[in-house]
Every structure is written in C-alpha cells, then in structure tokens.
Design a protein around this motif. Sequence first.
Motif, PDB file in Angstrom:
ATOM      1  N   CYS A  38      -9.929 -23.416 113.728  1.00  0.00           N
ATOM      2  CA  CYS A  38     -10.324 -23.854 115.062  1.00  0.00           C
ATOM      3  C   CYS A  38      -9.154 -24.581 115.728  1.00  0.00           C
ATOM      4  O   CYS A  38      -8.193 -24.982 115.068  1.00  0.00           O
ATOM      5  N   THR A  39      -9.262 -24.786 117.027  1.00  0.00           N
ATOM      6  CA  THR A  39      -8.196 -25.491 117.744  1.00  0.00           C
ATOM      7  C   THR A  39      -8.014 -26.926 117.271  1.00  0.00           C
ATOM      8  O   THR A  39      -6.948 -27.502 117.456  1.00  0.00           O
ATOM      9  N   ASN A  40      -9.054 -27.509 116.641  1.00  0.00           N
ATOM     10  CA  ASN A  40      -8.924 -28.871 116.102  1.00  0.00           C
ATOM     11  C   ASN A  40      -8.512 -28.841 114.630  1.00  0.00           C
ATOM     12  O   ASN A  40      -8.667 -29.828 113.926  1.00  0.00           O
ATOM     13  N   SER A  41      -8.023 -27.696 114.155  1.00  0.00           N
ATOM     14  CA  SER A  41      -7.497 -27.488 112.788  1.00  0.00           C
ATOM     15  C   SER A  41      -8.568 -27.474 111.709  1.00  0.00           C
ATOM     16  O   SER A  41      -8.253 -27.561 110.529  1.00  0.00           O
ATOM     17  N   HIS A  42      -9.834 -27.350 112.072  1.00  0.00           N
ATOM     18  CA  HIS A  42     -10.898 -27.215 111.070  1.00  0.00           C
ATOM     19  C   HIS A  42     -10.902 -25.774 110.563  1.00  0.00           C
ATOM     20  O   HIS A  42     -10.825 -24.840 111.344  1.00  0.00           O
ATOM     21  N   LEU A  43     -10.981 -25.613 109.257  1.00  0.00           N
ATOM     22  CA  LEU A  43     -10.970 -24.300 108.633  1.00  0.00           C
ATOM     23  C   LEU A  43     -12.394 -23.839 108.364  1.00  0.00           C
ATOM     24  O   LEU A  43     -13.180 -24.554 107.745  1.00  0.00           O
ATOM     25  N   TYR A  44     -12.759 -22.660 108.862  1.00  0.00           N
ATOM     26  CA  TYR A  44     -14.084 -22.084 108.660  1.00  0.00           C
ATOM     27  C   TYR A  44     -13.961 -20.803 107.853  1.00  0.00           C
ATOM     28  O   TYR A  44     -13.058 -20.003 108.083  1.00  0.00           O
ATOM     29  N   ALA A  45     -14.892 -20.578 106.951  1.00  0.00           N
ATOM     30  CA  ALA A  45     -14.996 -19.295 106.262  1.00  0.00           C
ATOM     31  C   ALA A  45     -15.922 -18.404 107.084  1.00  0.00           C
ATOM     32  O   ALA A  45     -16.845 -18.890 107.742  1.00  0.00           O
ATOM     33  N   SER A  46     -15.702 -17.097 107.042  1.00  0.00           N
ATOM     34  CA  SER A  46     -16.551 -16.182 107.808  1.00  0.00           C
ATOM     35  C   SER A  46     -17.991 -16.181 107.311  1.00  0.00           C
ATOM     36  O   SER A  46     -18.893 -15.740 108.018  1.00  0.00           O
ATOM     37  N   THR A  47     -18.232 -16.677 106.105  1.00  0.00           N
ATOM     38  CA  THR A  47     -19.597 -16.738 105.567  1.00  0.00           C
ATOM     39  C   THR A  47     -20.263 -18.085 105.796  1.00  0.00           C
ATOM     40  O   THR A  47     -21.392 -18.296 105.375  1.00  0.00           O
ATOM     41  N   GLU A  48     -19.588 -18.986 106.474  1.00  0.00           N
ATOM     42  CA  GLU A  48     -20.149 -20.318 106.719  1.00  0.00           C
ATOM     43  C   GLU A  48     -21.346 -20.225 107.660  1.00  0.00           C
ATOM     44  O   GLU A  48     -21.380 -19.408 108.580  1.00  0.00           O
ATOM     45  N   HIS A  49     -22.331 -21.058 107.425  1.00  0.00           N
ATOM     46  CA  HIS A  49     -23.586 -21.025 108.186  1.00  0.00           C
ATOM     47  C   HIS A  49     -23.338 -21.160 109.693  1.00  0.00           C
ATOM     48  O   HIS A  49     -23.970 -20.476 110.494  1.00  0.00           O
ATOM     49  N   ALA A  50     -22.429 -22.030 110.090  1.00  0.00           N
ATOM     50  CA  ALA A  50     -22.142 -22.234 111.513  1.00  0.00           C
ATOM     51  C   ALA A  50     -21.615 -20.955 112.163  1.00  0.00           C
ATOM     52  O   ALA A  50     -21.927 -20.667 113.319  1.00  0.00           O
ATOM     53  N   HIS A  55     -28.460 -13.823 100.615  1.00  0.00           N
ATOM     54  CA  HIS A  55     -28.931 -15.117 101.102  1.00  0.00           C
ATOM     55  C   HIS A  55     -28.053 -16.159 100.433  1.00  0.00           C
ATOM     56  O   HIS A  55     -28.107 -16.320  99.209  1.00  0.00           O
ATOM     57  N   LEU A  56     -27.215 -16.828 101.210  1.00  0.00           N
ATOM     58  CA  LEU A  56     -26.316 -17.823 100.640  1.00  0.00           C
ATOM     59  C   LEU A  56     -27.071 -19.133 100.460  1.00  0.00           C
ATOM     60  O   LEU A  56     -27.789 -19.577 101.347  1.00  0.00           O
ATOM     61  N   LEU A  57     -26.912 -19.743  99.308  1.00  0.00           N
ATOM     62  CA  LEU A  57     -27.659 -20.953  98.975  1.00  0.00           C
ATOM     63  C   LEU A  57     -26.985 -22.215  99.477  1.00  0.00           C
ATOM     64  O   LEU A  57     -27.631 -23.232  99.654  1.00  0.00           O
ATOM     65  N   ALA A  58     -25.683 -22.168  99.717  1.00  0.00           N
ATOM     66  CA  ALA A  58     -24.963 -23.333 100.222  1.00  0.00           C
ATOM     67  C   ALA A  58     -24.531 -23.045 101.652  1.00  0.00           C
ATOM     68  O   ALA A  58     -24.003 -21.980 101.937  1.00  0.00           O
ATOM     69  N   SER A  59     -24.771 -23.977 102.558  1.00  0.00           N
ATOM     70  CA  SER A  59     -24.383 -23.748 103.945  1.00  0.00           C
ATOM     71  C   SER A  59     -22.877 -23.853 104.126  1.00  0.00           C
ATOM     72  O   SER A  59     -22.305 -23.251 105.013  1.00  0.00           O
ATOM     73  N   GLU A  60     -22.211 -24.620 103.288  1.00  0.00           N
ATOM     74  CA  GLU A  60     -20.758 -24.742 103.348  1.00  0.00           C
ATOM     75  C   GLU A  60     -20.190 -24.107 102.083  1.00  0.00           C
ATOM     76  O   GLU A  60     -20.609 -24.417 100.979  1.00  0.00           O
ATOM     77  N   VAL A  61     -19.223 -23.232 102.245  1.00  0.00           N
ATOM     78  CA  VAL A  61     -18.661 -22.557 101.074  1.00  0.00           C
ATOM     79  C   VAL A  61     -17.454 -23.266 100.497  1.00  0.00           C
ATOM     80  O   VAL A  61     -16.953 -22.901  99.462  1.00  0.00           O
ATOM     81  N   GLY A  62     -16.978 -24.289 101.151  1.00  0.00           N
ATOM     82  CA  GLY A  62     -15.826 -25.029 100.652  1.00  0.00           C
ATOM     83  C   GLY A  62     -15.010 -25.575 101.797  1.00  0.00           C
ATOM     84  O   GLY A  62     -15.316 -25.354 102.956  1.00  0.00           O
ATOM     85  N   CYS A  82     -24.608 -18.132 112.182  1.00  0.00           N
ATOM     86  CA  CYS A  82     -25.630 -18.334 113.212  1.00  0.00           C
ATOM     87  C   CYS A  82     -25.196 -17.858 114.594  1.00  0.00           C
ATOM     88  O   CYS A  82     -26.041 -17.650 115.461  1.00  0.00           O
ATOM     89  N   THR A  83     -23.911 -17.689 114.812  1.00  0.00           N
ATOM     90  CA  THR A  83     -23.444 -17.224 116.114  1.00  0.00           C
ATOM     91  C   THR A  83     -23.503 -15.704 116.248  1.00  0.00           C
ATOM     92  O   THR A  83     -23.338 -15.181 117.346  1.00  0.00           O
ATOM     93  N   LEU A  84     -23.749 -15.002 115.151  1.00  0.00           N
ATOM     94  CA  LEU A  84     -23.824 -13.541 115.187  1.00  0.00           C
ATOM     95  C   LEU A  84     -25.130 -13.080 115.816  1.00  0.00           C
ATOM     96  O   LEU A  84     -26.160 -13.746 115.696  1.00  0.00           O
ATOM     97  N   PRO A  85     -25.123 -11.916 116.454  1.00  0.00           N
ATOM     98  CA  PRO A  85     -26.384 -11.353 116.946  1.00  0.00           C
ATOM     99  C   PRO A  85     -27.332 -11.110 115.764  1.00  0.00           C
ATOM    100  O   PRO A  85     -26.897 -10.861 114.635  1.00  0.00           O
ATOM    101  N   GLU A  86     -28.616 -11.182 116.028  1.00  0.00           N
ATOM    102  CA  GLU A  86     -29.631 -11.039 114.976  1.00  0.00           C
ATOM    103  C   GLU A  86     -29.479  -9.735 114.201  1.00  0.00           C
ATOM    104  O   GLU A  86     -29.692  -9.696 112.987  1.00  0.00           O
TER     105      GLU A  86
END
Length: 72
Positions: A18-30, A46-53, A33-37
Amino acid sequence: MVYDFTGPFYIIGCSYICTNSHLYASTEHAVFCTLPEELQYEFPAHLLASEVGTEADIWSWKARGVSRAVWN
C-alpha cells in the motif's frame, strides 16, 4: 496450505504494498472482501485466519484453512 479430504493443497498468490508501506497478501481477508461476490465464490477454500502473516512471514508453509468440501 489448505487441508482437503484427498490431501493438502497450496494457495498461490502475491503481495501488495500500500502507499503507507503496509504489506498485504492476496489471500488476506481485507483484500478478499473487496472482490465481487462471484469471484469470492470461486475461491476453493475457507481460510481460518483473517491475517496470513506480516512482512517476512506473510507467506509460510503453515496450515491456513480447509477446502470448501471439508468446511461444508
């Protein structure tokens, strides 16, 4: 790694910075949730952890979820 009845399988993805240097994984819950249904439904697990690391361990060999068949 995702557990299934026939054995484990792995999710292949990428990382986004992200522009604020936060690293996101493509499998992260955030991100998920932005993907179309319709695309969310195609995801095979079904991922059991919302954050992968974070940072260096954002991708690892640890179990992260179960297949849709196992979940159902």
